[in-house]
Design an enzyme around this catalytic site. Structure first.
Site, PDB file in Angstrom:
ATOM      1  N   ASP A 115      34.421  38.813   3.790  1.00 42.20           N
ATOM      2  CA  ASP A 115      33.812  38.412   2.516  1.00 42.20           C
ATOM      3  C   ASP A 115      34.677  38.831   1.332  1.00 42.20           C
ATOM      4  O   ASP A 115      34.815  38.086   0.350  1.00 42.20           O
ATOM      5  CB  ASP A 115      32.418  39.018   2.383  1.00 42.20           C
ATOM      6  N   SER A 162      29.146   3.610  22.170  1.00 42.25           N
ATOM      7  CA  SER A 162      28.141   4.400  22.876  1.00 42.25           C
ATOM      8  C   SER A 162      28.452   4.426  24.367  1.00 42.25           C
ATOM      9  O   SER A 162      29.230   3.614  24.871  1.00 42.25           O
ATOM     10  CB  SER A 162      26.747   3.814  22.648  1.00 42.25           C
ATOM     11  N   ILE A 163      27.842   5.370  25.065  1.00 41.32           N
ATOM     12  CA  ILE A 163      28.032   5.510  26.507  1.00 41.32           C
ATOM     13  C   ILE A 163      26.797   4.996  27.222  1.00 41.32           C
ATOM     14  O   ILE A 163      25.663   5.245  26.778  1.00 41.32           O
ATOM     15  CB  ILE A 163      28.296   6.987  26.880  1.00 41.32           C
ATOM     16  N   GLU A 165      30.315  17.203  31.464  1.00 42.25           N
ATOM     17  CA  GLU A 165      30.059  18.020  30.274  1.00 42.25           C
ATOM     18  C   GLU A 165      28.612  17.848  29.829  1.00 42.25           C
ATOM     19  O   GLU A 165      27.954  16.850  30.180  1.00 42.25           O
ATOM     20  CB  GLU A 165      31.004  17.617  29.142  1.00 42.25           C
ATOM     21  N   LYS A 209      25.466  16.817  27.623  1.00 43.36           N
ATOM     22  CA  LYS A 209      25.200  15.765  26.628  1.00 43.36           C
ATOM     23  C   LYS A 209      24.439  16.408  25.474  1.00 43.36           C
ATOM     24  O   LYS A 209      23.225  16.588  25.538  1.00 43.36           O
ATOM     25  CB  LYS A 209      24.390  14.619  27.235  1.00 43.36           C
ATOM     26  N   ASP A 245      22.536  17.290  22.127  1.00 41.97           N
ATOM     27  CA  ASP A 245      21.513  16.568  21.363  1.00 41.97           C
ATOM     28  C   ASP A 245      21.741  16.846  19.881  1.00 41.97           C
ATOM     29  O   ASP A 245      21.101  17.694  19.271  1.00 41.97           O
ATOM     30  CB  ASP A 245      20.119  17.031  21.794  1.00 41.97           C
ATOM     31  N   TYR A 274      31.058  20.869  18.719  1.00 43.05           N
ATOM     32  CA  TYR A 274      31.856  20.824  19.943  1.00 43.05           C
ATOM     33  C   TYR A 274      32.659  19.525  19.944  1.00 43.05           C
ATOM     34  O   TYR A 274      32.124  18.449  19.641  1.00 43.05           O
ATOM     35  CB  TYR A 274      30.980  20.856  21.191  1.00 43.05           C
ATOM     36  N   LYS A 289      32.834  11.568  33.071  1.00 40.84           N
ATOM     37  CA  LYS A 289      33.953  10.724  32.658  1.00 40.84           C
ATOM     38  C   LYS A 289      35.032  10.768  33.732  1.00 40.84           C
ATOM     39  O   LYS A 289      35.345  11.851  34.254  1.00 40.84           O
ATOM     40  CB  LYS A 289      34.545  11.216  31.325  1.00 40.84           C
ATOM     41  N   LYS A 293      20.834  11.364  32.426  1.00 37.30           N
ATOM     42  CA  LYS A 293      19.798  12.054  31.654  1.00 37.30           C
ATOM     43  C   LYS A 293      18.941  12.966  32.542  1.00 37.30           C
ATOM     44  O   LYS A 293      18.948  12.886  33.770  1.00 37.30           O
ATOM     45  CB  LYS A 293      18.885  11.027  30.954  1.00 37.30           C
ATOM     46  N   CYS A 347     -16.729  33.772  18.688  1.00 35.75           N
ATOM     47  CA  CYS A 347     -15.999  33.504  19.926  1.00 35.75           C
ATOM     48  C   CYS A 347     -16.691  32.404  20.732  1.00 35.75           C
ATOM     49  O   CYS A 347     -17.904  32.499  20.985  1.00 35.75           O
ATOM     50  CB  CYS A 347     -15.907  34.791  20.758  1.00 35.75           C
ATOM     51  N   CYS A 405     -18.166  34.270  24.138  1.00 34.88           N
ATOM     52  CA  CYS A 405     -19.248  35.266  24.133  1.00 34.88           C
ATOM     53  C   CYS A 405     -20.063  35.303  22.849  1.00 34.88           C
ATOM     54  O   CYS A 405     -21.081  36.006  22.785  1.00 34.88           O
ATOM     55  CB  CYS A 405     -18.683  36.658  24.417  1.00 34.88           C
ATOM     56  N   CYS A 435     -11.245  37.720  19.254  1.00 32.77           N
ATOM     57  CA  CYS A 435     -12.642  37.993  19.561  1.00 32.77           C
ATOM     58  C   CYS A 435     -12.853  39.503  19.505  1.00 32.77           C
ATOM     59  O   CYS A 435     -12.056  40.270  20.051  1.00 32.77           O
ATOM     60  CB  CYS A 435     -12.992  37.460  20.947  1.00 32.77           C
ATOM     61  N   CYS A 472     -16.923  40.247  26.387  1.00 34.81           N
ATOM     62  CA  CYS A 472     -16.415  38.877  26.512  1.00 34.81           C
ATOM     63  C   CYS A 472     -15.875  38.612  27.916  1.00 34.81           C
ATOM     64  O   CYS A 472     -15.004  39.336  28.408  1.00 34.81           O
ATOM     65  CB  CYS A 472     -15.324  38.638  25.475  1.00 34.81           C
TER      66      CYS A 472
END
Length: 711
Positions: free
Chosen positions: A44, A89-90, A126, A128, A130, A244, A315, A339, A447, A450, A465, A471
């Site tokens: 810093d 896209s794959i 590898e 996938k 999200d 990544y 791949k 998936k 509750c 009871c 409770c 109870c």
């Protein structure tokens, strides 16, 4: 046009270049390698020094300056950028079983015209991720542009926001290999789960403080995508994003030839060498079975990974084979996304129930139209507590996102505000057809099991409770707590036996323990006559106890052993404790408003008082005193530490004597310790006492302090 000033020998310029190099190096160590070499404070300090120098000499600021990571001025909008190499896209393999990997391998071998006895095809597997796909453009090794995937042909320029991500190098390191004049790196911007939780906690605090326009985020992917598309880069800089790399786009030649890559894995290793983060879970696999094993292995790890994935990607490793396989309908034949079962789905809230846990905690639970999520059919999902229900504004009839990850209890993540009548998975007609959007949820005052009062302590999110002894939902927990060694010390009454006694309805409340006979115990599984006889003996012995043990055994919330002893010492009698109001309870040492209110509420419940009276009627008894007004308190306000083995007293006996005399027993020695009571084989606590000059005494000295005879 005048020549640019010569900065070769300018000490400020030399210092600036040194700072840039050091900050770049240490940022890579911190963000990518997770192996920092210097403390945060040093980083810093250097960063602030760089900012000062650049403020004095703005002409020295270059695109690779670490100062650009804090974000620039807000934008009016994002410029459209046409990808030089489309971001395609794959293909997704919807078969989530092992057969999905085998099907991909079969297609690849067929397209490559490999015979049945040809060697296995080499692949790179590898996770996938999200997150959000990003293209990074480096020119002469310096990051000059970052764009989103968009429609694959055209994306948005989000360079200012991407520069704020510490894992992405602003300048590539050429020491591993020469960097092409133009290099486009493709990868995923995502948010780690722990960073996501911290971000949402921060958002909740802002909302609670009354901040306008703030919200929590549904999941890490939405949070990451929202951060990347912030028009104000300073907002993006405040969001914890990660990256990544997994591929490339345009790559120019070096001295008339492209990079000497023959395989996909080799290319990823090169990206890593240039300073780009590549996932440690990338793996080379030979043949279909290796892909199956990878898919299974990562699936087993899925919930322990630091980030969300929804599958894995395979791949073909050889780049000449990738070129030979080519594309079909704008998807590469040489790659596939395999998936896992979806962890989030849409469904409808049919009702909201309240469940009571073993400890008395009340949890609102959404009753859902059945939905297949995370590999199972889900009909219930937790809503955690009243605050969460209100924050998400979940009501009966709502369409919601439900999430189930691994063995985690399914939860309602968010309400989807959509067109009226959109109720995915809702049954049509019949008893389960949900009504229009219901009323705002409120926790019940009593509750549901009871009927006892429901309480919520100050600064706590959970409702509970108050009928712990009565109870039915808390019955097993109440019995186990009552029987433990530091409470009534009923040897032999463990979890499995309590389960049998309660499940077979032999016991309905604590007093029923003392009404057990050989015949009722003999009918239980694995309960021999001797075991039954031993348990009855233990129950009989437990009838003779002490007031502090009995108080602790009742399981009053916030009343531990120390508080039970303080109550017994202060009031002396059980009836005085049960009849005490909050003001009287606050006079007890170390009892604050939360504890006082908990004790008072407990004994205000008629059924709790009835259990105490029934236990007395069953022969449970103790010696009662007159309270602390007349009891001697020679150690009042003193803190003692016990170490080693005492000749006559056990640790527990010594503790009881000290606390009865008004003293406190601590587990560690400090300057505030008044006495260390040392027995044989005293260890480091004795050494620390001597070093600090704390008074050390033996058991005889303790007895003298207590005004007890030496023998």
């Amino acid at each position: 046009m005048p020549d640019a000033p010569d900065t070769t020998h300018d000490p400020d310029y030399q210092r600036l270049q040194w700072l840039k190099a050091e900050l770049t190096h240490h940022a890579h160590r911190y963000y990518v390698l997770d192996a920092p070499e210097i403390p945060d404070a040093q980083y810093d300090a250097w960063f602030q020094e760089l900012q000062v120098l650049e403020s004095r000499h703005p002409e020295w600021v270059t695109p690779d300056s670490p100062s650009l990571r804090v974000g620039g001025p807000p934008l009016d909008g994002f410029a459209a950028v046409r990808h030089r190499v489309p971001m395609l896209s794959i293909r997704t393999e919807t078969d989530t079983e092992a057969s999905g990997a085998w099907a991909f391998d079969t297609r690849v071998r067929k397209e490559l015209e490999l015979s049945a006895d040809a060697p296995a095809v080499g692949y790179v597997a590898e996770p996938k991720f999200d997150g959000l796909a990003i293209n990074l453009r480096y020119e002469q090794g310096i990051l000059v542009q970052a764009t989103t995937r968009g429609d694959g042909e055209t994306g948005e320029d989000v360079t200012q926001n991407i520069r704020t991500i510490g894992q992405i190098p602003l300048r590539l390191d050429p020491r591993h290999a020469a960097v092409p004049p133009i290099l486009e790196v493709r990868g995923e911007v995502y948010m780690r789960r722990d960073d996501f939780e911290r971000l949402n906690e921060r958002q909740r605090q802002r909302i609670a403080a009354g901040a306008k326009g703030e919200k929590t985020f549904v999941n890490p992917r939405n949070a990451a995508a929202g951060a990347v598309r912030q028009l104000d880069p300073k907002v993006a800089a405040s969001r914890p994003l990660s990256f990544y790399a997994y591929g490339w786009g345009e790559v120019s030649e070096i001295d008339g030839a492209g990079p000497a890559w023959s395989s996909h894995f080799e290319a990823l290793e090169c990206l890593k060498g240039w300073g780009l983060p590549v996932s440690e879970w990338v793996s080379r696999c030979e043949g279909a079975q290796a892909l199956v094993d990878y898919h299974h292995r990562l699936g087993q790890m899925r919930d322990q990974l630091p980030f969300d994935i929804d599958g894995v990607v395979y791949k073909v490793d050889r780049l000449d084979w990738q070129k030979r396989l080519g594309f079909v309908t704008r998807e590469p034949r040489w790659a596939v996304a395999h998936k896992y079962p979806a962890q989030e789905q849409l469904t409808t809230v049919l009702d909201i129930d309240v469940q009571v846990g073993r400890t008395g905690k009340l949890t609102p639970v959404a009753k859902l139209a059945p939905v297949f999520v995370g590999g199972v059919t889900v009909t219930n999902a937790t809503l955690h507590n009243e605050d969460e229900v209100l924050r998400k504004d979940v009501r009966i009839g709502d369409t919601v996102i439900v999430r189930r990850a691994g063995d985690v209890i399914p939860e309602v993540v968010a309400v989807v505000h959509s067109e009226p009548g959109l109720k995915p998975n809702a049954p049509q007609g019949g008893l389960f057809d949900p009504p229009q959007r219901g009323a705002v949820f409120r926790m019940p005052a009593h509750c549901p099991v009871c009927g006892s009062a429901v309480v919520r302590a100050v600064d706590e999110a959970d409702h509970r409770c108050s009928g712990g002894l009565f109870c039915a939902a808390q019955r097993k927990q109440a019995i186990l707590h009552f029987a433990q060694r530091r409470a009534m010390d009923i040897e032999g009454l463990g979890d499995k036996l309590v389960d049998q006694l309660v499940d077979s309805q032999v016991i309905h409340s604590l007093p029923d323990l003392y009404r057990l006979g050989l015949s009722s115990l003999a009918g239980l599984d694995r309960m021999a006559d001797k075991s039954a006889s031993n348990l009855l003996d233990a129950l009989n012995r437990s009838r003779q106890t002490t007031l502090p043990r009995f108080l602790f055994a009742l399981g009053i919330r916030h009343v531990g052993e120390a508080t039970a002893k303080d109550l017994a010492r202060h009031f002396g009698q059980m009836d005085a404790i049960m009849d005490a109001d909050v003001e009287a309870l606050l006079q007890v040492r170390d009892v604050g408003p939360v504890v006082a209110d908990s004790i008072h509420t407990f004994f205000q419940q008629p059924h709790n008082r009835e259990v105490v009276e029934q236990l007395r009627a069953c022969g449970v008894h103790w010696e009662e005193g007159s309270g602390s007004a007349t009891a001697p308190q020679p150690l009042l306000g003193k803190t003692l530490v016990l170490t080693g083995t005492l000749p006559r007293w056990s640790r527990d006996q010594a503790r009881e004597h000290i606390e009865a005399a008004g003293g406190k027993v601590s587990g560690s020695v400090s300057k505030k310790t008044d006495y260390v009571v040392a027995g044989s084989e005293a260890g480091s606590k004795l050494d620390k006492a001597l070093a600090l000059g704390v008074t050390v005494i033996d058991e005889t000295g303790l007895r003298e302090l207590l005004s007890l005879p030496a023998d």
